[in-house]
Enzyme design. Sequence first.
Site, PDB file in Angstrom:
ATOM      1  CB  SER A 143      -8.860  -2.201   4.450  1.00  0.00           C
ATOM      2  OG  SER A 143      -9.078  -3.459   3.897  1.00  0.00           O
TER       3      SER A 143
ATOM      4  CD  GLU B  29      -5.950   0.531   2.440  1.00  0.00           C
ATOM      5  OE1 GLU B  29      -6.048  -0.499   3.131  1.00  0.00           O
ATOM      6  OE2 GLU B  29      -6.243   0.567   1.250  1.00  0.00           O
TER       7      GLU B  29
ATOM      8  NE  ARG C 148      -4.190  -1.788   0.515  1.00  0.00           N
ATOM      9  CZ  ARG C 148      -4.321  -3.064   0.154  1.00  0.00           C
ATOM     10  NH1 ARG C 148      -3.344  -3.667  -0.521  1.00  0.00           N
ATOM     11  NH2 ARG C 148      -5.422  -3.730   0.442  1.00  0.00           N
TER      12      ARG C 148
HETATM   13  N1  EPU Z   1     -10.266 -11.844  10.072  1.00  0.00           N
HETATM   14  C1  EPU Z   1     -10.960 -12.073  11.243  1.00  0.00           C
HETATM   15  N2  EPU Z   1     -11.962 -11.219  11.573  1.00  0.00           N
HETATM   16  C2  EPU Z   1     -12.307 -10.156  10.778  1.00  0.00           C
HETATM   17  C3  EPU Z   1     -11.588  -9.927   9.597  1.00  0.00           C
HETATM   18  C4  EPU Z   1     -10.556 -10.793   9.261  1.00  0.00           C
HETATM   19  O1  EPU Z   1     -10.681 -13.000  11.977  1.00  0.00           O
HETATM   20  O2  EPU Z   1     -13.232  -9.442  11.138  1.00  0.00           O
HETATM   21  C5  EPU Z   1      -9.214 -12.804   9.679  1.00  0.00           C
HETATM   22  C6  EPU Z   1      -9.682 -13.665   8.512  1.00  0.00           C
HETATM   23  O3  EPU Z   1     -10.352 -14.787   8.935  1.00  0.00           O
HETATM   24  C7  EPU Z   1      -8.378 -14.004   7.834  1.00  0.00           C
HETATM   25  C8  EPU Z   1      -7.517 -12.766   8.065  1.00  0.00           C
HETATM   26  O4  EPU Z   1      -8.098 -12.093   9.176  1.00  0.00           O
HETATM   27  O5  EPU Z   1      -7.742 -15.075   8.465  1.00  0.00           O
HETATM   28  C9  EPU Z   1      -7.436 -11.870   6.851  1.00  0.00           C
HETATM   29  O6  EPU Z   1      -8.721 -11.415   6.467  1.00  0.00           O
HETATM   30  P1  EPU Z   1      -9.105 -11.073   4.949  1.00  0.00           P
HETATM   31  O7  EPU Z   1      -8.740 -12.183   4.047  1.00  0.00           O
HETATM   32  O8  EPU Z   1     -10.516 -10.622   4.941  1.00  0.00           O
HETATM   33  O9  EPU Z   1      -8.127  -9.912   4.537  1.00  0.00           O
HETATM   34  P2  EPU Z   1      -7.592  -8.608   5.284  1.00  0.00           P
HETATM   35  O10 EPU Z   1      -6.166  -8.820   5.599  1.00  0.00           O
HETATM   36  O11 EPU Z   1      -8.491  -8.228   6.393  1.00  0.00           O
HETATM   37  C10 EPU Z   1      -6.691  -7.508   3.077  1.00  0.00           C
HETATM   38  C11 EPU Z   1      -6.835  -6.215   2.344  1.00  0.00           C
HETATM   39  C12 EPU Z   1      -8.152  -6.150   1.598  1.00  0.00           C
HETATM   40  C13 EPU Z   1      -8.220  -7.310   0.632  1.00  0.00           C
HETATM   41  C14 EPU Z   1      -8.073  -8.620   1.426  1.00  0.00           C
HETATM   42  C15 EPU Z   1      -8.014  -9.814   0.535  1.00  0.00           C
HETATM   43  C16 EPU Z   1      -5.559  -4.561   3.577  1.00  0.00           C
HETATM   44  C17 EPU Z   1      -5.606  -3.363   4.476  1.00  0.00           C
HETATM   45  N3  EPU Z   1      -6.731  -5.087   3.246  1.00  0.00           N
HETATM   46  O12 EPU Z   1      -7.695  -7.528   4.094  1.00  0.00           O
HETATM   47  O13 EPU Z   1      -8.178  -4.935   0.870  1.00  0.00           O
HETATM   48  O14 EPU Z   1      -9.443  -7.320  -0.088  1.00  0.00           O
HETATM   49  O15 EPU Z   1      -6.835  -8.578   2.171  1.00  0.00           O
HETATM   50  O16 EPU Z   1      -6.787  -9.882  -0.087  1.00  0.00           O
HETATM   51  O17 EPU Z   1      -4.485  -4.995   3.191  1.00  0.00           O
HETATM   52  C18 EPU Z   1      -8.866  -2.642   0.986  1.00  0.00           C
HETATM   53  O18 EPU Z   1      -7.677  -2.355   0.965  1.00  0.00           O
HETATM   54  O19 EPU Z   1      -9.762  -1.776   1.049  1.00  0.00           O
HETATM   55  C19 EPU Z   1      -9.255  -4.054   0.999  1.00  0.00           C
HETATM   56  C20 EPU Z   1     -10.517  -4.442   1.142  1.00  0.00           C
END
Ligand code: EPU
Length: 337
Positions: A237, A333, A164
């Site tokens: 996010s 972010e 990012r």
């Molecule tokens: N998780 C939880 N509880 C929650 C949310 C997540 O336990 O409420 C756990 C999930 O189960 C998983 C891990 O956290 O094990 C990661 O969650 P997720 O795959 O939803 O991805 P994220 O790391 O929360 C990032 C990006 C997203 C992108 C997803 C998928 C950032 C800040 N965000 O989210 O990007 O869609 O990965 O690759 O890096 C954005 O930037 O606006 C965005 C949506």
Amino acid sequence: MKEYTQYPLLAHNTFGMDVRAARFVEYESEDELRRFLLSPEARTARLLHIGGGSNLLFTADFEGIVLHSAIRGWEVVAQDDDEVLLRVGAGVVWDDLVAYTVEQGWYGAENLSLIPGEVGASAVQNIGAYGVEAKDLIVQVEAVSRTTGERRVFPVEECRYAYRQSVFKQELKGEYFVTQVTYRFRKRPCWRLEYGNIRAELAKDGGALTLQRLREVIVHIRREKLPDPAVTGNAGSFFMNPIVPQSRFEELLREYPDLPHYPAGEGTVKLSAGWLIDRCGWKGRSLGPAGVHSRQALVLVNLGGATGADILRLSAAVQSAVRERFGIDLHPEVIFL
Ligand code: EPU
């Protein structure tokens, strides 16, 4: 060029903040942008360049000039049997580009399906999802200097991409406005299926793996977790996933063996901010009209009529909960204005 005064920004920010810009300028070509930047008005004003407004939180009216690119369209600049280089206008809607590449049978962007925003922001923000980042596709970025009006071509190495992050958000912040981005797409499969539940979703109906199906699966996963900004104001996010030293990660892992984590380069580990917030018990909670989304704790939502200040109050509460419990600082972010 289109110019407006006291322009409502409601349709230009996905958080749904009902604020105004003192001036709003939309340009259709690099020349128009250059002429505007060299005008006396632009020289002295506070400028804010926006794309789809999907990563902004307005806390007040903007007392300056909001700039928006209407440079659209794309052209193939080179191709062979293996790959195609496509030069795309910064004002193209990102997901329209992804849909087009999938239709063409070009690989690379499908995991980035349905990310809101525009092509210019993809290069500034290095958007990413499901194991792919914009930097994996970018060949070069063309931009115009605010100070001189000159065009500069940034080969991908000069964009200094990281999670990012880019040179356009750091060393050269506010100095360059992106006009075109050239991406490389592959003509042969280069699937990225390791992230999260992509494989499990694909297995559900057992059909053959195609670009179109993978796009559908990604769209499905996103729709399940992320609120639709047309219905519930949000900016995806809200925080970045924190990157911590390996030693800190190991300490945390001893206490929380199910801690989700991802490699983040030499000696560091990326944790999941959503998981940390969830573990603090904030998922689905709200403070007045500002809420933590019930299906993805990393997303803060406008439950109706929230102001920027309401969202900020919730953001601060979430940050201090995570700091208290895990000793980790979450960094937004989303850009506050
Ligand atoms: N998780 C939880 N509880 C929650 C949310 C997540 O336990 O409420 C756990 C999930 O189960 C998983 C891990 O956290 O094990 C990661 O969650 P997720 O795959 O939803 O991805 P994220 O790391 O929360 C990032 C990006 C997203 C992108 C997803 C998928 C950032 C800040 N965000 O989210 O990007 O869609 O990965 O690759 O890096 C954005 O930037 O606006 C965005 C949506």
